[in-house]
Design an enzyme around this catalytic site. Sequence first.
Site, PDB file in Angstrom:
ATOM      1  N   HIS A  65      -1.718 -10.836  -1.663  1.00  8.24           N
ATOM      2  CA  HIS A  65      -0.075 -10.339  -2.854  1.00  8.24           C
ATOM      3  C   HIS A  65      -1.171  -9.089  -3.453  1.00  8.24           C
ATOM      4  CE1 HIS A  65       1.729 -14.208  -1.332  1.00  8.24           C
ATOM      5  NE2 HIS A  65       2.633 -13.411  -1.844  1.00  8.24           N
ATOM      6  N   GLU A  79       0.703  -5.013  11.532  1.00  3.84           N
ATOM      7  CA  GLU A  79       1.034  -4.603  10.093  1.00  3.84           C
ATOM      8  C   GLU A  79       2.662  -4.963  10.004  1.00  3.84           C
ATOM      9  OE1 GLU A  79       1.016  -0.762   7.578  1.00  3.84           O
ATOM     10  OE2 GLU A  79       1.584   0.014   9.344  1.00  3.84           O
ATOM     11  N   CYS A 106       6.059   5.306   4.476  1.00  2.76           N
ATOM     12  CA  CYS A 106       4.996   5.411   3.693  1.00  2.76           C
ATOM     13  C   CYS A 106       4.584   5.861   2.760  1.00  2.76           C
ATOM     14  CB  CYS A 106       3.689   5.123   4.690  1.00  2.76           C
ATOM     15  SG  CYS A 106       4.582   4.604   6.640  1.00  2.76           S
ATOM     16  N   HIS A 163       0.367  -1.131  -0.197  1.00  2.13           N
ATOM     17  CA  HIS A 163       0.024  -0.192  -0.064  1.00  2.13           C
ATOM     18  C   HIS A 163       1.358   1.383   0.007  1.00  2.13           C
ATOM     19  CE1 HIS A 163      -0.318   0.643   4.144  1.00  2.13           C
ATOM     20  NE2 HIS A 163       0.778   0.413   4.876  1.00  2.13           N
TER      21      HIS A 163
END
Length: 139
Positions: free
Chosen positions: A80, A128, A33, A14
């Site tokens: 995935h 996470e 991120c 992400h």
Amino acid sequence: MVYVTRKEHFNAAHRLHNPNWSDEKNRAVFGPCANLNYHGHNFELMVTVKGVPDPETGFVIDLKVLGDLIKQRVIDKVDHKNLNLDVDFMAGKMASCEIFVMEIWKLLAPPIAEKAPNARLHYIKLVETPKNFVEYYGE
């Protein structure tokens, strides 16, 4: 009241990015991120259902049924995959773990209630990284 938990694992990528902000502000707020080319995690998903055990089976919910629901409704859609680009239920949403776990709740709560009428989804924990996780109780 008995609490039953199923743990699953998946890998997904992400990017945290607010399209209303400049690239500089995104990098300042989200750090690595906000990487233009995304980044990935080895996620753990824990789904807890609460209820009174069925007197005939002794189950709050059949863990095979719960596992199948999680696999069909969530894992098959996200494993995935890129949460920003490939996952229909995340389209147009910030791909933070906070938003992600809330969307997972929406996918799981109704079928759990249907399959186990005396139980309900109580809690979801999404890990996470070993240091970062979110918890959601549907509130």
